[in-house]
Design a protein around this motif. Structure first.
Motif, PDB file in Angstrom:
ATOM      1  N   LEU A   1       0.831  -1.204   0.000  1.00 49.35           N
ATOM      2  CA  LEU A   1       0.000   0.000   0.000  1.00 49.35           C
ATOM      3  C   LEU A   1       0.865   1.252   0.000  1.00 49.35           C
ATOM      4  N   ALA A   2       1.892   1.271   0.842  1.00 44.03           N
ATOM      5  CA  ALA A   2       2.761   2.444   0.939  1.00 44.03           C
ATOM      6  C   ALA A   2       3.512   2.687  -0.360  1.00 44.03           C
ATOM      7  N   TRP A   3       3.990   1.631  -0.995  1.00 52.23           N
ATOM      8  CA  TRP A   3       4.710   1.798  -2.266  1.00 52.23           C
ATOM      9  C   TRP A   3       3.810   2.440  -3.315  1.00 52.23           C
ATOM     10  N   GLU A   4       2.620   1.877  -3.452  1.00 48.19           N
ATOM     11  CA  GLU A   4       1.750   2.357  -4.521  1.00 48.19           C
ATOM     12  C   GLU A   4       1.252   3.771  -4.245  1.00 48.19           C
ATOM     13  N   MET A   5       0.993   4.095  -3.001  1.00 47.01           N
ATOM     14  CA  MET A   5       0.573   5.454  -2.665  1.00 47.01           C
ATOM     15  C   MET A   5       1.684   6.461  -2.901  1.00 47.01           C
ATOM     16  N   ALA A   6       2.916   6.031  -2.680  1.00 43.94           N
ATOM     17  CA  ALA A   6       4.052   6.928  -2.896  1.00 43.94           C
ATOM     18  C   ALA A   6       4.321   7.175  -4.372  1.00 43.94           C
ATOM     19  N   HIS A   7       3.926   6.243  -5.219  1.00 48.51           N
ATOM     20  CA  HIS A   7       4.246   6.335  -6.637  1.00 48.51           C
ATOM     21  C   HIS A   7       3.042   6.647  -7.521  1.00 48.51           C
ATOM     22  N   ASP A   8       1.844   6.757  -6.920  1.00 50.44           N
ATOM     23  CA  ASP A   8       0.644   7.044  -7.708  1.00 50.44           C
ATOM     24  C   ASP A   8      -0.304   7.865  -6.847  1.00 50.44           C
ATOM     25  N   ASP A   9      -0.413   9.143  -7.155  1.00 49.01           N
ATOM     26  CA  ASP A   9      -1.236  10.042  -6.343  1.00 49.01           C
ATOM     27  C   ASP A   9      -2.728   9.745  -6.437  1.00 49.01           C
ATOM     28  N   SER A  10      -3.137   8.927  -7.402  1.00 47.72           N
ATOM     29  CA  SER A  10      -4.560   8.614  -7.527  1.00 47.72           C
ATOM     30  C   SER A  10      -5.001   7.505  -6.579  1.00 47.72           C
ATOM     31  N   VAL A  11      -4.057   6.891  -5.890  1.00 47.28           N
ATOM     32  CA  VAL A  11      -4.384   5.803  -4.954  1.00 47.28           C
ATOM     33  C   VAL A  11      -4.794   6.393  -3.604  1.00 47.28           C
ATOM     34  N   VAL A  12      -5.983   6.004  -3.138  1.00 51.22           N
ATOM     35  CA  VAL A  12      -6.459   6.421  -1.822  1.00 51.22           C
ATOM     36  C   VAL A  12      -6.952   5.187  -1.073  1.00 51.22           C
ATOM     37  N   VAL A  13      -6.919   5.268   0.244  1.00 51.39           N
ATOM     38  CA  VAL A  13      -7.359   4.176   1.110  1.00 51.39           C
ATOM     39  C   VAL A  13      -8.523   4.683   1.952  1.00 51.39           C
ATOM     40  N   LEU A  14      -9.574   3.874   2.072  1.00 51.80           N
ATOM     41  CA  LEU A  14     -10.700   4.276   2.897  1.00 51.80           C
ATOM     42  C   LEU A  14     -11.304   3.078   3.607  1.00 51.80           C
ATOM     43  N   GLY A  15     -11.875   3.355   4.772  1.00 51.80           N
ATOM     44  CA  GLY A  15     -12.487   2.296   5.563  1.00 51.80           C
ATOM     45  C   GLY A  15     -12.605   2.703   7.007  1.00 51.80           C
TER      46      GLY A  15
ATOM     47  N   ASP B   1     -11.660   3.009  10.633  1.00 53.64           N
ATOM     48  CA  ASP B   1     -10.464   3.013  11.496  1.00 53.64           C
ATOM     49  C   ASP B   1      -9.166   2.768  10.743  1.00 53.64           C
ATOM     50  N   VAL B   2      -9.143   2.976   9.424  1.00 54.31           N
ATOM     51  CA  VAL B   2      -7.913   2.733   8.674  1.00 54.31           C
ATOM     52  C   VAL B   2      -6.904   3.859   8.848  1.00 54.31           C
ATOM     53  N   GLY B   3      -7.358   5.021   9.301  1.00 52.94           N
ATOM     54  CA  GLY B   3      -6.485   6.179   9.383  1.00 52.94           C
ATOM     55  C   GLY B   3      -5.715   6.259  10.681  1.00 52.94           C
ATOM     56  N   ILE B   4      -6.302   6.891  11.659  1.00 48.94           N
ATOM     57  CA  ILE B   4      -5.601   7.149  12.928  1.00 48.94           C
ATOM     58  C   ILE B   4      -5.186   5.857  13.612  1.00 48.94           C
ATOM     59  N   ASN B   5      -6.076   4.857  13.614  1.00 49.29           N
ATOM     60  CA  ASN B   5      -5.774   3.589  14.291  1.00 49.29           C
ATOM     61  C   ASN B   5      -4.975   2.614  13.438  1.00 49.29           C
ATOM     62  N   GLY B   6      -4.915   2.846  12.141  1.00 51.75           N
ATOM     63  CA  GLY B   6      -4.150   1.953  11.277  1.00 51.75           C
ATOM     64  C   GLY B   6      -4.841   0.642  10.961  1.00 51.75           C
ATOM     65  N   GLY B   7      -6.161   0.588  11.128  1.00 48.37           N
ATOM     66  CA  GLY B   7      -6.901  -0.626  10.815  1.00 48.37           C
ATOM     67  C   GLY B   7      -6.942  -1.585  11.985  1.00 48.37           C
ATOM     68  N   VAL B   8      -7.958  -2.450  11.999  1.00 50.05           N
ATOM     69  CA  VAL B   8      -8.142  -3.359  13.123  1.00 50.05           C
ATOM     70  C   VAL B   8      -6.961  -4.323  13.253  1.00 50.05           C
TER      71      VAL B   8
ATOM     72  N   GLY C   1       0.508   3.791   9.942  1.00 52.95           N
ATOM     73  CA  GLY C   1       1.511   4.750   9.472  1.00 52.95           C
ATOM     74  C   GLY C   1       1.179   5.437   8.168  1.00 52.95           C
ATOM     75  N   LEU C   2       0.179   4.966   7.458  1.00 51.92           N
ATOM     76  CA  LEU C   2      -0.129   5.546   6.144  1.00 51.92           C
ATOM     77  C   LEU C   2      -0.746   6.928   6.277  1.00 51.92           C
TER      78      LEU C   2
ATOM     79  N   VAL D   1      -5.962   8.881   3.177  1.00 56.19           N
ATOM     80  CA  VAL D   1      -6.273   7.762   4.067  1.00 56.19           C
ATOM     81  C   VAL D   1      -7.482   8.191   4.887  1.00 56.19           C
ATOM     82  N   LEU D   2      -8.656   7.765   4.461  1.00 49.72           N
ATOM     83  CA  LEU D   2      -9.906   8.314   4.965  1.00 49.72           C
ATOM     84  C   LEU D   2     -10.566   7.385   5.965  1.00 49.72           C
ATOM     85  N   ASP D   3     -10.762   7.873   7.188  1.00 46.26           N
ATOM     86  CA  ASP D   3     -11.577   7.166   8.169  1.00 46.26           C
ATOM     87  C   ASP D   3     -13.045   7.425   7.840  1.00 46.26           C
ATOM     88  N   THR D   4     -13.793   6.360   7.651  1.00 45.27           N
ATOM     89  CA  THR D   4     -15.190   6.482   7.247  1.00 45.27           C
ATOM     90  C   THR D   4     -16.126   6.183   8.414  1.00 45.27           C
ATOM     91  N   PRO D   5     -17.400   6.520   8.279  1.00 43.60           N
ATOM     92  CA  PRO D   5     -18.390   6.043   9.257  1.00 43.60           C
ATOM     93  C   PRO D   5     -18.489   4.516   9.221  1.00 43.60           C
TER      94      PRO D   5
END
Length: 326
Positions: free
Chosen positions: A14-28, A30-37, A43-44, A53-57
């Motif tokens: 995930l980190a590689w692709e986000m660093a090399h492609d600005d169109s890549v986003v992550v959502l879900g 608790d994926v942001g501040i908590n880093g996912g379950v 760290g993303l 890296v979007l924390d969603t409802p």
């Protein structure tokens, strides 16, 4: 080069692709501040910011809908369902929209989205947290269904999934998230999708499996070798589209096949593979195709969970039946 676990390989990809492609986003959730379950996105958010890296409802239906919308407009969203059992509300958008986008628009639009979900049992989790229902998606045209079985394949296949122009369901076998480590170069090299991987050569029987059950099949192959039985082990990796040629070549060589998967037996993806073998490899078979699967029940709570999961002993017994049959 440091050795890493499967979950760390997911984070690394995930980190590689986000660093090399600005169109890549992550959502879900608790994926942001908590880093996912399971900390797959740890760290993303700090590295790439809250806009990528979007924390969603707590709303899987909306997560999937936003993902389809982003993908249709040129982004490459990676949506996480915290557990595979939470993906059911997302199926409305995955099946009715994401999988149909290319066909519906006659190729004018595609849906380059990845739907990630921790998959399978073996961690003593409650209901809806231990399911293996990959077969619900393998019957949907327009979807790729990918299930890695090692850190290296998780890294390479996830990179390929993100770069694919069409939607990919990426199930991650959580039982082996941290089970072992291997060296994985962080070089951005993707592995090919739609390819089965022959992990062990053999001449007497073909073991076909995917995800966490690769471990049991390799252990069974080791035990069988002590009795003079040579087992070939195939990791399907991409369930659909299926690389059946690799399976057929192996079965034509060994004459016997045991299919192993965690999902329930009835209408599980192993049934499709067995049917294809009957259609295309019948005259090569020396014995009926065996299936070692989960039972046709809901995943039990942890005291009985071990009875549901295919074990090394069950795989060995199935091979012994196949060897005795012919």
């Amino acid at each position: 080069m440091a050795a890493i676990t499967l979950i760390e390989a997911v984070t690394q990809a995930l980190a590689w692709e986000m660093a090399h492609d600005d169109s890549v986003v992550v959502l879900g959730e608790d994926v942001g501040i908590n880093g996912g379950v399971f900390r797959a996105t740890q760290g993303l958010c700090e590295k790439f910011g809250e806009l990528r890296v979007l924390d969603t409802p707590l709303d899987e239906l909306t997560i999937a809908g936003v993902t389809v919308g982003l993908a249709a407009q040129g982004m490459k969203p990676i949506a996480e369902a915290q557990f595979e059992g939470f993906i059911y509300p997302m199926m409305e958008h995955i099946v009715c929209h994401a999988a149909r986008m290319r066909n519906r628009t006659r190729g004018r639009l595609t849906c380059p989205a990845v739907f990630r979900a921790p998959w399978g049992g073996g961690i003593h989790a409650p209901e809806h947290h231990s399911e293996a229902n990959e077969h619900l998606f393998t019957n949907v045209p327009g979807l790729r269904v990918v299930l890695p079985s090692s850190p290296a394949r998780a890294y390479g296949l996830l990179l390929a999934a993100i770069r694919d122009p069409d939607p990919v369901i990426f199930f991650e076998p959580k039982r082996i998230y941290r089970q072992y480590k291997e060296e994985v170069p962080d070089d951005g090299e993707a592995l090919p999708l739609d390819v089965c991987y022959v992990l062990r050569d053999g001449t007497d029987v073909t073991l076909v499996t995917w995800g966490a059950q690769v471990k049991e099949c390799l252990e069974a192959a080791d035990q069988l070798a002590q009795d003079g039985v040579s087992a070939e082990v195939i990791d399907v990796a991409t369930l659909t589209p299926l690389d059946f040629d690799t399976i057929a070549e192996s079965v034509s060589k060994t004459g016997r096949c045991v299919i192993v998967h965690e999902a329930p037996k009835t209408a599980g993806f192993g049934a499709e593979i067995a049917a294809r073998i009957a259609e295309e490899c019948l005259y090569s078979l020396l014995a009926p195709v065996e299936r070692v699967t989960g039972y046709d029940i809901h995943t039990p709570l942890y005291r009985l969970e071990g009875k549901q999961l295919p074990s090394t002993a069950r795989v060995v017994a199935a091979v012994q039946r196949a060897m005795a049959a012919g």
